[in-house]
Design an enzyme around this catalytic site. Sequence first.
Site, PDB file in Angstrom:
ATOM      1  N   HIS A   1      16.005  36.764   7.714  1.00 63.15           N
ATOM      2  CA  HIS A   1      17.123  35.823   7.774  1.00 63.15           C
ATOM      3  C   HIS A   1      16.864  34.664   8.734  1.00 63.15           C
ATOM      4  O   HIS A   1      16.302  34.824   9.805  1.00 63.15           O
ATOM      5  CB  HIS A   1      18.455  36.525   8.025  1.00 63.15           C
TER       6      HIS A   1
ATOM      7  N   ASP B   1      15.964  37.137  16.765  1.00 64.99           N
ATOM      8  CA  ASP B   1      16.738  37.729  15.665  1.00 64.99           C
ATOM      9  C   ASP B   1      17.251  36.560  14.821  1.00 64.99           C
ATOM     10  O   ASP B   1      18.254  35.949  15.187  1.00 64.99           O
ATOM     11  CB  ASP B   1      17.889  38.559  16.225  1.00 64.99           C
TER      12      ASP B   1
ATOM     13  N   GLU C   1      23.002  36.123   7.201  1.00 66.98           N
ATOM     14  CA  GLU C   1      22.879  37.573   7.417  1.00 66.98           C
ATOM     15  C   GLU C   1      23.852  38.036   8.485  1.00 66.98           C
ATOM     16  O   GLU C   1      24.482  39.088   8.362  1.00 66.98           O
ATOM     17  CB  GLU C   1      21.434  37.922   7.825  1.00 66.98           C
ATOM     18  N   GLU C   2      23.962  37.247   9.542  1.00 66.06           N
ATOM     19  CA  GLU C   2      24.750  37.666  10.711  1.00 66.06           C
ATOM     20  C   GLU C   2      26.246  37.779  10.420  1.00 66.06           C
ATOM     21  O   GLU C   2      26.989  38.368  11.190  1.00 66.06           O
ATOM     22  CB  GLU C   2      24.516  36.705  11.889  1.00 66.06           C
TER      23      GLU C   2
ATOM     24  N   ASP D   1      13.200  42.398  10.079  1.00 68.32           N
ATOM     25  CA  ASP D   1      14.239  42.034  11.057  1.00 68.32           C
ATOM     26  C   ASP D   1      13.940  42.706  12.394  1.00 68.32           C
ATOM     27  O   ASP D   1      13.053  43.555  12.480  1.00 68.32           O
ATOM     28  CB  ASP D   1      15.625  42.469  10.540  1.00 68.32           C
TER      29      ASP D   1
ATOM     30  N   HIS E   1      20.802  39.778  20.601  1.00 69.37           N
ATOM     31  CA  HIS E   1      22.016  38.948  20.639  1.00 69.37           C
ATOM     32  C   HIS E   1      22.300  38.418  22.034  1.00 69.37           C
ATOM     33  O   HIS E   1      23.443  38.401  22.501  1.00 69.37           O
ATOM     34  CB  HIS E   1      23.235  39.687  20.046  1.00 69.37           C
TER      35      HIS E   1
HETATM   36 CO    CO Z   1      21.456  39.865  14.574  1.00 64.54          CO
HETATM   37 ZN    ZN Z   2      18.815  40.089  12.389  1.00 65.04          ZN
END
Ligand code: CO
Ligand code: ZN
Length: 342
Positions: free
Chosen positions: A64, A177, A207-208, A230, A318
């Site tokens: 992603h 990420d 995606e998130e 990922d 994150h």
């Molecule tokens: Co993420």
């Molecule tokens: Zn991810």
Amino acid sequence: MKLLKRLSEAFGGSGHEEEVAELVAAELKPLCGKVSTDTLGNVIGVKRGKGRQAGRKRIMLAAHMDEIGFIVSHIDDKGFLRVHPAGGFDPRTLMAQRVTVLGKGTHRLTGLLNVAGKPIHLQTSEDRKKDLRVGSFFVDLGLPAETVKKKAEIGDRVIWQRGFTRMGDCVTGKALDDRIGVYVMIEALRAVEGNRHDIYAVGTVQEEVGLRGALTSAYEIAPDIAIALDVTLAVDTPDAEAQSRVTELGKGVALKIMDSSSISDAKLVREFRALAEEHEIPYQLEILPRGGTDAGGMQRVRGGARVITLSIPVRYVHSVNETAHKDDVQAAIDLLAVYLSQ
Ligand code: CO
Ligand code: ZN
């Protein structure tokens, strides 16, 4: 890792992945016969297999392109912005951060994230007990209200600022990420030789916020086998218990057994394990109690697809300090490349 630096530092909140998409399309062009962008913004490169048409499988890769970010939801009389999250934030990671606001969708403004309320010097013990919530934060652009209203509006995208850098045996920055998954996909494709099957390399969007780009692109591609690339949690840090580590940095690429979005196809897990052992590529097995990847989307389209996720262990997921070990990144590239070269 120059490419990874460019990917990490690019602007790409969910639904606004254009800058990353441009980079991905440019990298995929020389590696694939055909590169296209679909309605949602997924970038799809197709590398045809050498095998006979009838026996060829469709293998989809998904990494992603979006990162967690914010959308401006309100501008107050003093010119402070209120923001709404697009993606899962831990409010503790927002303290004292710099952000980039894409003002009126075009010009970049630097801002500061701060929590509404008094500075520590003036806080009472009651103030200190207040819950920290993502909704408590505002953005200061350092401009008078009239100028702010000329330059920014509701709906503007906001992401945090952080330069990518090497650190010890690791690399660290924002949006690893999942720009690191995008990087692994591109580098593995570069290393592939003589693939029998058709490879669809997809930089996915959104995606998130719920695996949205993976769903639509997989529907179009109708893969037999789908591989998500990922990050996963590396909880090998102080005060974490051994049983909740998920993965450890430097111990190799992680083969996902399950997370809350998908259970990997058992035969694919066995196959990847055997390849890793045969080629002496370090790997670890991963079970993530909460969180998902594009595999969860790709698995559920049409009549279903066999899926697996190859994960890159990352500490501080994150946050602006997402950190991966160089050897794990290499292991992910190597394993994917040998799988695809069959
Ligand atoms: Co993420
Ligand atoms: Zn991810």
